[in-house]
Design an enzyme around this catalytic site. Structure first.
Site, PDB file in Angstrom:
ATOM      1  N   ARG A  49      15.212  -6.385  15.853  1.00 40.56           N
ATOM      2  CA  ARG A  49      13.996  -6.953  15.269  1.00 40.56           C
ATOM      3  C   ARG A  49      13.533  -8.172  16.068  1.00 40.56           C
ATOM      4  NH1 ARG A  49      15.809 -11.167  14.538  1.00 40.56           N
ATOM      5  NH2 ARG A  49      13.818 -12.024  13.884  1.00 40.56           N
ATOM      6  N   GLY A  50      12.365  -8.733  15.662  1.00 34.62           N
ATOM      7  CA  GLY A  50      11.758  -9.820  16.434  1.00 34.62           C
ATOM      8  C   GLY A  50      10.791  -9.163  17.418  1.00 34.62           C
ATOM      9  N   ARG A  89       6.747  -0.240  13.310  1.00 33.22           N
ATOM     10  CA  ARG A  89       6.361  -1.524  12.702  1.00 33.22           C
ATOM     11  C   ARG A  89       4.983  -1.922  13.235  1.00 33.22           C
ATOM     12  NH1 ARG A  89      10.750  -5.983  12.125  1.00 33.22           N
ATOM     13  NH2 ARG A  89       9.434  -6.385  10.315  1.00 33.22           N
ATOM     14  N   GLN A 194      16.619 -13.563   7.463  1.00 37.02           N
ATOM     15  CA  GLN A 194      16.801 -13.753   8.902  1.00 37.02           C
ATOM     16  C   GLN A 194      17.232 -15.182   9.232  1.00 37.02           C
ATOM     17  OE1 GLN A 194      14.275 -12.137   7.473  1.00 37.02           O
ATOM     18  NE2 GLN A 194      13.445 -10.513   8.759  1.00 37.02           N
ATOM     19  N   ASP A 235       4.325 -12.838  15.597  1.00 33.87           N
ATOM     20  CA  ASP A 235       4.322 -11.383  15.826  1.00 33.87           C
ATOM     21  C   ASP A 235       3.025 -10.918  16.460  1.00 33.87           C
ATOM     22  OD1 ASP A 235       6.552 -11.644  13.745  1.00 33.87           O
ATOM     23  OD2 ASP A 235       6.716  -9.618  14.553  1.00 33.87           O
ATOM     24  N   ASN A 245       2.996 -14.168  11.422  1.00 27.39           N
ATOM     25  CA  ASN A 245       4.446 -14.364  11.571  1.00 27.39           C
ATOM     26  C   ASN A 245       5.098 -14.074  10.227  1.00 27.39           C
ATOM     27  OD1 ASN A 245       6.720 -15.116  13.269  1.00 27.39           O
ATOM     28  ND2 ASN A 245       6.902 -16.921  11.966  1.00 27.39           N
ATOM     29  N   LYS A 246       6.403 -14.120  10.199  1.00 21.71           N
ATOM     30  CA  LYS A 246       7.169 -13.792   9.000  1.00 21.71           C
ATOM     31  C   LYS A 246       6.585 -14.414   7.739  1.00 21.71           C
ATOM     32  CE  LYS A 246       9.942 -11.621   8.633  1.00 21.71           C
ATOM     33  NZ  LYS A 246       9.588 -10.241   8.241  1.00 21.71           N
TER      34      LYS A 246
HETATM   35  O1  MRU Z   1      10.644  -8.847  10.413  1.00 19.45           O
HETATM   36  P1  MRU Z   1      11.194  -9.526  11.632  1.00 19.45           P
HETATM   37  O2  MRU Z   1      12.574 -10.078  11.437  1.00 19.45           O
HETATM   38  O3  MRU Z   1      11.091  -8.663  12.879  1.00 19.45           O
HETATM   39  O4  MRU Z   1      10.210 -10.768  11.854  1.00 19.45           O
HETATM   40  C1  MRU Z   1      10.390 -11.562  12.978  1.00 19.45           C
HETATM   41  C2  MRU Z   1       9.501 -12.740  13.029  1.00 19.45           C
HETATM   42  O5  MRU Z   1       8.651 -12.944  12.189  1.00 19.45           O
HETATM   43  C3  MRU Z   1       9.636 -13.627  14.223  1.00 19.45           C
HETATM   44  O6  MRU Z   1       9.261 -14.941  13.906  1.00 19.45           O
HETATM   45  C4  MRU Z   1       8.707 -13.118  15.336  1.00 19.45           C
HETATM   46  O7  MRU Z   1       8.885 -11.764  15.569  1.00 19.45           O
HETATM   47  C5  MRU Z   1       8.925 -13.856  16.602  1.00 19.45           C
HETATM   48  S1  MRU Z   1      10.471 -13.443  17.365  1.00 19.45           S
HETATM   49  C6  MRU Z   1      10.579 -14.316  18.816  1.00 19.45           C
END
Ligand code: MRU
Length: 339
Positions: A49-50, A89, A194, A235, A245-246
């Site tokens: 993920r990320g 995703r 996370q 993201d 972002n998250k």
């Molecule tokens: O759902 P996730 O864990 O993939 O979400 C990740 C995030 O929101 C991170 O902040 C983003 O992808 C940047 S990772 C360098």
């Protein structure tokens, strides 16, 4: 916890190898595969993920889709793999960046005898490029420190989320190595934790002093003057700087603005979406309701309860003090059309 090296993903001896992030921090389990379907599943389940890590994984997956395929099936399999990966995703634009890059290489080389090798080389380049981008983000990020600072962060943006040493996390890590970081507060990051599971794991591995707090404690920390600045990843960044972002990032930006605390975003330029003008145009992923209604595989609410579970939110550009990429540190008003 034992100190050891770790990596999120790599390509070793013809196989894609990834650290299963759903098992962290208690178990470090690496999975090997040559199947693009398995990689797609890993992305969907957040084993990998990320945003940058998702893009790199998809690039390796598309190369693997061409391994040991008869000539007449090459194109059909490639298109099937593209379609499967694109469904995993929707918000992380790095996924679509990697898919587009690999499609271009496929179109130009589909008649070549060694299309698998050609695609694999491009995937390795995308990976290498991300390592370098992370390094430069860390270096550019040093410019935001005014003094030794206490930092609040959200979700996970480190080695686990990228091909290199991370984005926002690497600003923290590089700052720490230069004596500029006093302490880190990591939001636990509900519902998939996370922050608690992954950022803490990485802070601990790097010897950076930290505490984890519930997401709802962040505003209180700010009210008590315990936070010098907030830094998060992204993201997808629209041309005007609006940033997905998250989920919970927007809450932080509003709180930081209220308390007059700088709020930064760090991301590679591959996270800037040239096709998205503003935040309203960003497609937000919604997650399965079980992620809220169960804990450790135990049901904690009746099946009839409905939930609202967006994986990401959008922070308007005017709440973002600065956006750090591998190229520069930008400030509001943003216009990424020529970047
Ligand atoms: O759902 P996730 O864990 O993939 O979400 C990740 C995030 O929101 C991170 O902040 C983003 O992808 C940047 S990772 C360098």
């Amino acid at each position: 916890m034992k100190k050891s090296n770790y990596f999120s993903l790599d390509f070793i001896n013809g196989k894609f190898v990834f650290l299963d992030q759903t098992k962290l921090p208690l178990n470090e389990v690496y999975v090997e595969t040559t199947s693009y379907q398995r990689i797609a599943e890993a992305i969907e389940r957040l084993e990998v993920r990320g945003a940058p890590a998702i893009g790199i994984s998809a690039a390796y997956a598309l190369a693997l889709s061409q391994k040991e395929i008869t000539k007449e099936n090459l194109e059909k399999e490639f298109n099937k793999a593209v379609e499967r990966l694109a469904r995993t995703r929707p918000t992380a634009v790095n996924l679509f960046y990697a898919i587009d890059e690999m499609k271009e290489v496929f179109e130009l080389n589909k008649d070549s005898e060694n299309i698998y090798e050609v695609l694999l080389n491009r995937a390795k380049e995308i990976h290498k490029d991300d390592i370098e981008k992370c390094r430069k983000i860390g270096e550019n990020g040093l410019r935001i420190f005014k003094h030794k600072s206490t930092i609040l962060t959200h979700c996970n943006t480190g080695k686990l989320a990228t091909g290199g040493d991370g984005t926002a996390f690497n600003v923290i890590k590089t700052g720490f190595e230069k004596g500029l970081v006093e302490f880190v507060y990591a939001d636990e990051t509900r519902p998939l934790l996370q922050g608690l599971r992954l950022t803490s794991f990485e802070l601990e591995k790097n010897g950076i002093p930290f505490k984890v707090q519930s997401d709802s404690s962040a505003a209180t920390l700010m009210q008590q003057n315990k936070v010098d600045f907030v830094i998060v990843g992204a993201d997808r960044i629209a041309l005007n700087g609006d940033t997905a972002n998250k989920i919970g990032t927007y809450n932080l930006a509003v709180s930081a603005n209220f308390h007059n605390i700088p709020f930064y975003v760090a991301a590679p330029s591959t996270t800037i979406d040239k096709k998205t003008v503003k935040g309203d145009d960003i497609k937000i992923e919604f997650r399965n309701k079980n992620e809220l209604t169960t804990m450790n595989d135990q049901k904690i609410a009746p099946d009839e309860y409905d939930v609202y579970s967006p994986a990401f939110d959008v922070t308007p550009a005017h709440l973002i003090t600065g956006i750090i990429t591998e190229k520069d540190v930008y400030s509001f008003p943003y216009n990424f059309i020529n970047e």
